[in-house]
Design a protein around this motif. Sequence first.
Motif, PDB file in Angstrom:
ATOM      1  N   ASP A 190      17.245  26.869   4.743  1.00  0.00           N
ATOM      2  CA  ASP A 190      16.115  26.113   4.192  1.00  0.00           C
ATOM      3  C   ASP A 190      16.414  25.620   2.785  1.00  0.00           C
ATOM      4  O   ASP A 190      16.138  24.456   2.433  1.00  0.00           O
ATOM      5  CB  ASP A 190      14.851  26.986   4.170  1.00  0.00           C
ATOM      6  N   ASN A 191      16.966  26.498   1.959  1.00  0.00           N
ATOM      7  CA  ASN A 191      17.302  26.111   0.582  1.00  0.00           C
ATOM      8  C   ASN A 191      18.331  24.979   0.569  1.00  0.00           C
ATOM      9  O   ASN A 191      18.224  24.032  -0.224  1.00  0.00           O
ATOM     10  CB  ASN A 191      17.843  27.312  -0.185  1.00  0.00           C
ATOM     11  N   SER A 192      19.323  25.076   1.438  1.00  0.00           N
ATOM     12  CA  SER A 192      20.367  24.056   1.480  1.00  0.00           C
ATOM     13  C   SER A 192      19.806  22.710   1.918  1.00  0.00           C
ATOM     14  O   SER A 192      20.143  21.664   1.339  1.00  0.00           O
ATOM     15  CB  SER A 192      21.487  24.498   2.443  1.00  0.00           C
ATOM     16  N   LEU A 193      18.951  22.710   2.931  1.00  0.00           N
ATOM     17  CA  LEU A 193      18.366  21.458   3.419  1.00  0.00           C
ATOM     18  C   LEU A 193      17.490  20.806   2.353  1.00  0.00           C
ATOM     19  O   LEU A 193      17.567  19.593   2.132  1.00  0.00           O
ATOM     20  CB  LEU A 193      17.556  21.725   4.685  1.00  0.00           C
ATOM     21  N   ASP A 194      16.647  21.590   1.699  1.00  0.00           N
ATOM     22  CA  ASP A 194      15.791  21.039   0.647  1.00  0.00           C
ATOM     23  C   ASP A 194      16.618  20.430  -0.483  1.00  0.00           C
ATOM     24  O   ASP A 194      16.317  19.341  -0.986  1.00  0.00           O
ATOM     25  CB  ASP A 194      14.864  22.122   0.092  1.00  0.00           C
ATOM     26  N   ALA A 195      17.664  21.133  -0.884  1.00  0.00           N
ATOM     27  CA  ALA A 195      18.499  20.659  -1.996  1.00  0.00           C
ATOM     28  C   ALA A 195      19.209  19.357  -1.628  1.00  0.00           C
ATOM     29  O   ALA A 195      19.260  18.412  -2.437  1.00  0.00           O
ATOM     30  CB  ALA A 195      19.511  21.730  -2.378  1.00  0.00           C
ATOM     31  N   CYS A 196      19.749  19.297  -0.415  1.00  0.00           N
ATOM     32  CA  CYS A 196      20.464  18.083   0.003  1.00  0.00           C
ATOM     33  C   CYS A 196      19.524  16.886   0.108  1.00  0.00           C
ATOM     34  O   CYS A 196      19.861  15.777  -0.326  1.00  0.00           O
ATOM     35  CB  CYS A 196      21.158  18.324   1.346  1.00  0.00           C
ATOM     36  N   GLU A 197      18.349  17.093   0.689  1.00  0.00           N
ATOM     37  CA  GLU A 197      17.413  15.980   0.866  1.00  0.00           C
ATOM     38  C   GLU A 197      16.885  15.473  -0.469  1.00  0.00           C
ATOM     39  O   GLU A 197      16.701  14.267  -0.659  1.00  0.00           O
ATOM     40  CB  GLU A 197      16.274  16.410   1.779  1.00  0.00           C
ATOM     41  N   GLU A 198      16.640  16.372  -1.421  1.00  0.00           N
ATOM     42  CA  GLU A 198      16.185  15.936  -2.747  1.00  0.00           C
ATOM     43  C   GLU A 198      17.248  15.113  -3.463  1.00  0.00           C
ATOM     44  O   GLU A 198      16.931  14.198  -4.217  1.00  0.00           O
ATOM     45  CB  GLU A 198      15.801  17.153  -3.591  1.00  0.00           C
ATOM     46  N   ALA A 199      18.532  15.444  -3.205  1.00  0.00           N
ATOM     47  CA  ALA A 199      19.631  14.701  -3.820  1.00  0.00           C
ATOM     48  C   ALA A 199      20.081  13.517  -2.972  1.00  0.00           C
ATOM     49  O   ALA A 199      21.052  12.833  -3.328  1.00  0.00           O
ATOM     50  CB  ALA A 199      20.816  15.637  -4.061  1.00  0.00           C
ATOM     51  N   LYS A 200      19.377  13.279  -1.826  1.00  0.00           N
ATOM     52  CA  LYS A 200      19.700  12.176  -0.909  1.00  0.00           C
ATOM     53  C   LYS A 200      21.136  12.284  -0.409  1.00  0.00           C
ATOM     54  O   LYS A 200      21.899  11.306  -0.397  1.00  0.00           O
ATOM     55  CB  LYS A 200      19.446  10.829  -1.585  1.00  0.00           C
ATOM     56  N   ILE A 201      21.491  13.491   0.021  1.00  0.00           N
ATOM     57  CA  ILE A 201      22.809  13.778   0.585  1.00  0.00           C
ATOM     58  C   ILE A 201      22.627  14.181   2.042  1.00  0.00           C
ATOM     59  O   ILE A 201      21.756  15.002   2.353  1.00  0.00           O
ATOM     60  CB  ILE A 201      23.508  14.921  -0.191  1.00  0.00           C
ATOM     61  N   PHE A 202      23.426  13.616   2.947  1.00  0.00           N
ATOM     62  CA  PHE A 202      23.387  14.055   4.330  1.00  0.00           C
ATOM     63  C   PHE A 202      23.913  15.495   4.394  1.00  0.00           C
ATOM     64  O   PHE A 202      25.070  15.747   4.063  1.00  0.00           O
ATOM     65  CB  PHE A 202      24.236  13.144   5.224  1.00  0.00           C
ATOM     66  N   PRO A 203      23.078  16.446   4.807  1.00  0.00           N
ATOM     67  CA  PRO A 203      23.472  17.855   4.727  1.00  0.00           C
ATOM     68  C   PRO A 203      24.559  18.238   5.727  1.00  0.00           C
ATOM     69  O   PRO A 203      24.508  17.864   6.903  1.00  0.00           O
ATOM     70  CB  PRO A 203      22.163  18.601   5.021  1.00  0.00           C
ATOM     71  N   GLU A 204      25.533  18.955   5.228  1.00  0.00           N
ATOM     72  CA  GLU A 204      26.574  19.567   6.061  1.00  0.00           C
ATOM     73  C   GLU A 204      26.601  21.051   5.703  1.00  0.00           C
ATOM     74  O   GLU A 204      26.993  21.426   4.595  1.00  0.00           O
ATOM     75  CB  GLU A 204      27.928  18.914   5.798  1.00  0.00           C
ATOM     76  N   ILE A 205      26.180  21.879   6.631  1.00  0.00           N
ATOM     77  CA  ILE A 205      25.993  23.305   6.354  1.00  0.00           C
ATOM     78  C   ILE A 205      26.857  24.134   7.296  1.00  0.00           C
ATOM     79  O   ILE A 205      26.900  23.866   8.510  1.00  0.00           O
ATOM     80  CB  ILE A 205      24.509  23.705   6.508  1.00  0.00           C
ATOM     81  N   ASN A 206      27.531  25.113   6.734  1.00  0.00           N
ATOM     82  CA  ASN A 206      28.312  26.070   7.523  1.00  0.00           C
ATOM     83  C   ASN A 206      27.681  27.452   7.388  1.00  0.00           C
ATOM     84  O   ASN A 206      27.428  27.915   6.271  1.00  0.00           O
ATOM     85  CB  ASN A 206      29.763  26.127   7.038  1.00  0.00           C
TER      86      ASN A 206
END
Length: 574
Positions: A105-121
Amino acid sequence: MTKTTSKKSHQAKRKTSSNPKKKPARLTKDPAKTPAAEKASGKAALSPPEQGNEEVKESPVTQAEVSARKQRDISVSEFFLKNRHLLGFDNPKKALLTTVKEAVDNSLDACEEAKIFPEINVEINQIAEDRFHVITEDNGPGIVREQIPKIYGKLLYGSKFHSMKQSRGQQGIGISAAGMYGQLTTGTATKITSRISPKKQAHYFEIMLDSNRNVPVIVKDEISDWKKPHGTRVDIELEAKFQKGRHSIEDYIRQTALANPHLSITFKAPDGETFKYQASSKKLPIAPKEIKPHPHGVELGILMKMLKSTTSRRVQAFLSRDFTRVSGAVAKRICDEAGISGKASPSRIAHQEADKLYRTINNTKIMNPPTNCLSPIGEEELIKGLKRNVNADFFTALTRAPSVYRGNPFQIEVALAYGGDMPSDELADVVRFANRVPLMYQQSACAITKSVLQTSWKNYGVDQSRGALPTGPLLVLVHMSSVWVPFTSESKEAVASYEEIMKEVKLGLQECARRLHAFIRKGRKDAEAKRKKDYIRKYLPHIGIGLREILSFKQTEQDKILHHLTQVLEKERA
């Protein structure tokens, strides 16, 4: 004569000063306090030595004083340490899922706020029978060095609690609580590596949480040679239990990919099996905008607090500037109906005046709050996600118009999948989301499940026993997006049963069910037509043979008659 008198007077003064220890005249004692009088009254007079040996008795300590000595402050981290079940750490299996969920959840929120397509491992390594390493790594914007200890080592610390816009995190508890659970069960620190730019150095921290004071304790702080240009890596060791199947990490990752089609996520299980979900959408979700609170969602105590802390100098300006959807004309009307001068200072509004203002606000018709603070998934993306995960014959999705509960805007989305290879003799699968986050537990306590149960599915051609979920090859997906999802507990596993929310969910379910009913009826009609067509093909040749034998037809005439009968019967069937 005068000279002799002054001489005698001078001699008298010298005599008095030369004998300073001369005792003063004795005072007459009170006859009631003489030893004889005290003896007569039954009280023995105490001599000075006896008075000196008398012990002064202390008054007994009361229970209230004993209790008062035990009173002390309780830190929020100390409270949740003893009540960790409130945060989703009920058992080892659930603790593992909650840890992964909070980190993702933290990773998704951070990526979307920075307008970055999230890539999570996500990687889970088993180091003992009941010990696991949970490692999550993202390509987000990273975290500045000064904020890392507070984010991972302090409960109720975050940027979203006071923000009126849709986000996955709300309370600033999740990831630090996961680290606290790991510290409690294994005694190890949370390890964080983060980098904010290719031009900046990466920082590595090992952090523990002081539960008595709710403050982070930095075990290690050093520069790292992490090669990633930006992002964050979190490593938590904890006591847990890994299982596959329902409510598993794999199930959570699959549902997360379904609700976030722009996400690319990889999950490596302890046994080495790897699951990859590539992004199916090339569009980032619409970024929600922050709004001001709506006056219909504010209680009296909050209103009084806002009156004291506002920077506006007049009540009328306070209403129009500190709330959404309150124009100058509406603010003036509220003040007039409440009997308060619009030019009055907000900080000087007394309790009774504030109460009148509060009641007048609730009785005033005010526009619903704006909905640009929400970011729904969308009908097209919901169907894409379902098709990627479910093999079915029928798909439909609906995004309801935004609505309001307690002044908080929210939006309901519903999607159905029917048929295919889903089991037809089992209960329907209900998949719940809140702000794009899967809700994995407490299904029966959730308003979404209650709404599914209260929908009459028999009216739409789906079997349903009384008080049970529908039976058949059916998947029901419901997503709620809101600036403040009313969860039933801090673990964020079930939505509270507000009447406005349940009404919207039911309306969405009914609309999708009507579409499903049309598909089921068409399917049944097609099946009946196929059955009749099969009957025609099966028995018509025998009719031709009988006619030929009775009327002595030739083979060519028989074929012509059968062709004509087939056309007539199929035309009547159509």
